[in-house]
Write a protein that holds these residues in place. Structure first.
Motif, PDB file in Angstrom:
ATOM      1  N   ALA A  90     -17.046  -8.752 -32.018  1.00 29.21           N
ATOM      2  CA  ALA A  90     -16.953 -10.081 -32.720  1.00 29.21           C
ATOM      3  C   ALA A  90     -18.205 -10.908 -32.120  1.00 29.21           C
ATOM      4  O   ALA A  90     -18.795 -11.703 -33.154  1.00 29.21           O
ATOM      5  CB  ALA A  90     -15.692 -10.759 -31.873  1.00 29.21           C
ATOM      6  N   GLU A  91     -18.694 -10.902 -31.049  1.00 34.22           N
ATOM      7  CA  GLU A  91     -19.867 -11.598 -30.744  1.00 34.22           C
ATOM      8  C   GLU A  91     -21.290 -10.942 -31.476  1.00 34.22           C
ATOM      9  O   GLU A  91     -21.839 -11.879 -32.106  1.00 34.22           O
ATOM     10  CB  GLU A  91     -20.227 -11.306 -29.038  1.00 34.22           C
ATOM     11  N   GLN A 151     -20.952  -9.492 -34.309  1.00 36.63           N
ATOM     12  CA  GLN A 151     -20.958 -10.027 -35.665  1.00 36.63           C
ATOM     13  C   GLN A 151     -21.255 -11.776 -36.103  1.00 36.63           C
ATOM     14  O   GLN A 151     -21.390 -12.066 -37.139  1.00 36.63           O
ATOM     15  CB  GLN A 151     -19.385  -9.797 -36.379  1.00 36.63           C
ATOM     16  N   LYS A 152     -21.175 -12.244 -35.047  1.00 33.87           N
ATOM     17  CA  LYS A 152     -21.532 -13.745 -35.163  1.00 33.87           C
ATOM     18  C   LYS A 152     -22.711 -14.098 -35.635  1.00 33.87           C
ATOM     19  O   LYS A 152     -23.162 -15.247 -36.135  1.00 33.87           O
ATOM     20  CB  LYS A 152     -20.921 -14.770 -34.015  1.00 33.87           C
ATOM     21  N   GLY A 184     -25.497 -14.619 -33.766  1.00 33.48           N
ATOM     22  CA  GLY A 184     -26.062 -15.647 -32.847  1.00 33.48           C
ATOM     23  C   GLY A 184     -27.185 -15.010 -31.939  1.00 33.48           C
ATOM     24  O   GLY A 184     -27.189 -13.668 -31.886  1.00 33.48           O
ATOM     25  N   ASP A 203     -23.790 -14.897 -26.336  1.00 30.89           N
ATOM     26  CA  ASP A 203     -22.417 -14.773 -26.473  1.00 30.89           C
ATOM     27  C   ASP A 203     -22.064 -16.006 -25.893  1.00 30.89           C
ATOM     28  O   ASP A 203     -22.770 -16.933 -25.254  1.00 30.89           O
ATOM     29  CB  ASP A 203     -22.145 -13.549 -25.598  1.00 30.89           C
ATOM     30  N   GLU A 204     -20.527 -16.300 -26.213  1.00 32.44           N
ATOM     31  CA  GLU A 204     -20.131 -17.810 -26.071  1.00 32.44           C
ATOM     32  C   GLU A 204     -19.902 -18.034 -24.631  1.00 32.44           C
ATOM     33  O   GLU A 204     -20.138 -19.278 -24.441  1.00 32.44           O
ATOM     34  CB  GLU A 204     -18.850 -17.774 -26.699  1.00 32.44           C
ATOM     35  N   ASN A 218     -24.371 -18.622 -33.292  1.00 31.72           N
ATOM     36  CA  ASN A 218     -23.823 -18.070 -34.590  1.00 31.72           C
ATOM     37  C   ASN A 218     -25.020 -17.909 -35.787  1.00 31.72           C
ATOM     38  O   ASN A 218     -25.828 -18.866 -35.370  1.00 31.72           O
ATOM     39  CB  ASN A 218     -22.626 -18.722 -35.054  1.00 31.72           C
ATOM     40  N   SER A 219     -24.801 -17.370 -36.586  1.00 30.95           N
ATOM     41  CA  SER A 219     -25.736 -17.095 -37.661  1.00 30.95           C
ATOM     42  C   SER A 219     -26.053 -18.749 -38.455  1.00 30.95           C
ATOM     43  O   SER A 219     -26.969 -18.934 -38.867  1.00 30.95           O
ATOM     44  CB  SER A 219     -25.535 -16.056 -38.672  1.00 30.95           C
ATOM     45  N   GLU A 220     -25.103 -19.194 -38.650  1.00 30.05           N
ATOM     46  CA  GLU A 220     -25.075 -20.803 -39.310  1.00 30.05           C
ATOM     47  C   GLU A 220     -25.907 -21.410 -38.624  1.00 30.05           C
ATOM     48  O   GLU A 220     -26.802 -22.092 -39.218  1.00 30.05           O
ATOM     49  CB  GLU A 220     -23.579 -21.359 -39.467  1.00 30.05           C
ATOM     50  N   ASP A 275     -22.066 -26.767 -32.246  1.00 32.15           N
ATOM     51  CA  ASP A 275     -21.564 -25.540 -32.198  1.00 32.15           C
ATOM     52  C   ASP A 275     -21.117 -25.011 -31.048  1.00 32.15           C
ATOM     53  O   ASP A 275     -21.551 -25.439 -30.210  1.00 32.15           O
ATOM     54  CB  ASP A 275     -22.362 -24.661 -33.262  1.00 32.15           C
ATOM     55  N   SER A 299     -18.121 -22.808 -28.310  1.00 35.21           N
ATOM     56  CA  SER A 299     -17.008 -22.826 -27.859  1.00 35.21           C
ATOM     57  C   SER A 299     -16.687 -24.415 -27.252  1.00 35.21           C
ATOM     58  O   SER A 299     -17.514 -25.161 -27.214  1.00 35.21           O
ATOM     59  CB  SER A 299     -16.875 -22.081 -26.618  1.00 35.21           C
TER      60      SER A 299
END
Length: 393
Positions: free
Chosen positions: A305-306, A308-309, A311, A314-315, A337-339, A357, A359
């Motif tokens: 999941a990290e 795939q984000k 970025g 990691d969060e 993240n990519s955004e 952006d 958490s």
């Protein structure tokens, strides 16, 4: 920023954002550093009355007491369970006398959270001769809801080197919050900034790159080690095919309930992404293969999941770097993240509540640093930080 010392009392509400222990740690550390009088009400007030409770925990009280001693601060409410705390430093940090620090946290309170709380303050306690600081802390190295020694060693400490902060670290003995309470110890050694120096803004890659390998850390009962090795490698190959694996650390945890796993993904641009789990579910009736499969599925899914984000961090690492971005000189961008990575916005962020952006821990950390370092500017929902450029006195 050289010598900025706000005189106005800063008030924070522990119910705002992820107003847990992180708010206390960052706020008190920066208050000690800047000489800012501080009051926090409703400490960890969003924790309710459940098992995690509200009020100061042992690791928070330990770091507050150390910072109070170092700055001769006037403190009220510094005890486990306290719902409000006032912290008023009365001396500067220019002449830190004790450079061989020893702290014994209560029970198996997190060693790494105590050290995290002290570090932003201690980094600016250098002298003209470049004397190192050594901190030996007793407590827990693997504690629920807390940074582990392994994550610090493999992910956070290497990230801090991008800010010019090199920390030698040594696990003296392991301490667990699970099973029979076991108190451990860790030692950290570093050279703080000399007077007039600032933290440098980190040189951070602008692209994540490809995942090249994954380091595996397994701390489990000896008779389950092989099951964990098999399950983790199998699951990684399923979800991230073609990525090589390496056993960074495999260790007997010496207790049935002490089960910890960390995966660290390395990228072609030199980044690290970490995901871990200190197992907190009932193991009754489960075989070693059952538990190993359960852990493998969860940590690999978290790591994927990290990735795939899209970025650059990691969060967990993102929120831990916020305070260093805010203190550093120059601009830094560490999007999660990519955004955020592809954004081109340039609007200065409002800082009257958690923002940006990432958490809730990350957005709350930005808000807290903005209250205590008002010369820090955040832009485009936290994507860019223009640090305060705080100088060692």
């Amino acid at each position: 920023m050289d010598g900025f010392k706000p005189q106005k009392l800063v008030k924070l509400d522990g119910r705002v954002g992820e107003g847990g222990g992180q708010l206390v740690r960052i706020a008190v550390s920066l208050a000690a550093l800047t000489g800012t009088p501080l009051r926090i009400d409703h400490v960890r007030g969003n924790r309710g009355d459940g098992k995690r409770g509200g009020g100061l925990k042992a690791q928070h009280a330990s770091c507050v007491r150390y910072l109070a001693d170092a700055t001769a601060a006037e403190v009220t409410g510094c005890y486990v369970g306290s719902k409000s705390i006032e912290f008023k430093p009365t001396t500067t940090l220019a002449n830190l006398v004790n450079r061989n620090i020893r702290i014994k946290a209560e029970s198996a309170a997190s060693i790494l959270l105590v050290f995290q709380s002290m570090l932003p303050f201690l980094l600016f306690c250098g002298d003209d001769s470049g004397s190192p600081i050594t901190a030996t802390i007793q407590g827990g190295t693997n504690v629920r809801f807390s940074l582990s020694f392994e994550y610090f060693d493999q992910v956070l400490a290497p990230a801090l080197e991008r800010f010019g902060v090199k920390i030698d670290r040594k696990l003296d003995s392991r301490g667990w919050s699970l099973g029979a309470t076991n108190v451990g110890s860790a030692t950290f050694r570093f050279v703080p900034l000399t007077p007039g120096q600032t933290l440098k803004a980190p040189v951070w890659p602008v692209e994540r790159g490809e995942i090249t390998e994954i380091d595996i850390t397994i701390l489990v009962p000896a008779d389950t080690i092989e099951a964990f090795k098999k399950a983790l490698v199998f699951r990684i190959d399923q979800v991230l095919p073609g990525v090589g694996t390496n056993y960074h650390l495999v260790e007997d945890s010496r207790h049935r309930t002490r089960i910890y796993t960390l995966l660290v993904a390395h990228t072609s641009t030199g980044l690290r992404f970490g995901c871990d789990w200190l197992y907190d579910r009932k193991a009754t009736g489960k075989t070693p293969d059952d538990i190993a499969t359960e852990v493998a599925e969860k940590v690999v899914a978290k790591l994927d999941a990290e990735v795939q984000k899209g970025g650059l961090v990691d969060e967990y690492l993102q929120d831990q770097l916020v305070v260093f971005q805010a203190l550093a000189e120059g601009s830094s961008s560490i999007p999660g993240n990519s955004e955020a990575l592809s954004s081109e916005g340039n609007q200065v962020d409002r800082t009257d509540e958690p923002f940006g952006d990432g958490s809730q821990h990350t957005t709350t950390a930005r808000w807290v640093t903005s209250q205590l370092l008002p010369h820090t500017k955040w832009i485009d929902k936290g994507r860019i930080c223009k640090g305060a450029g705080w100088k060692a006195l």
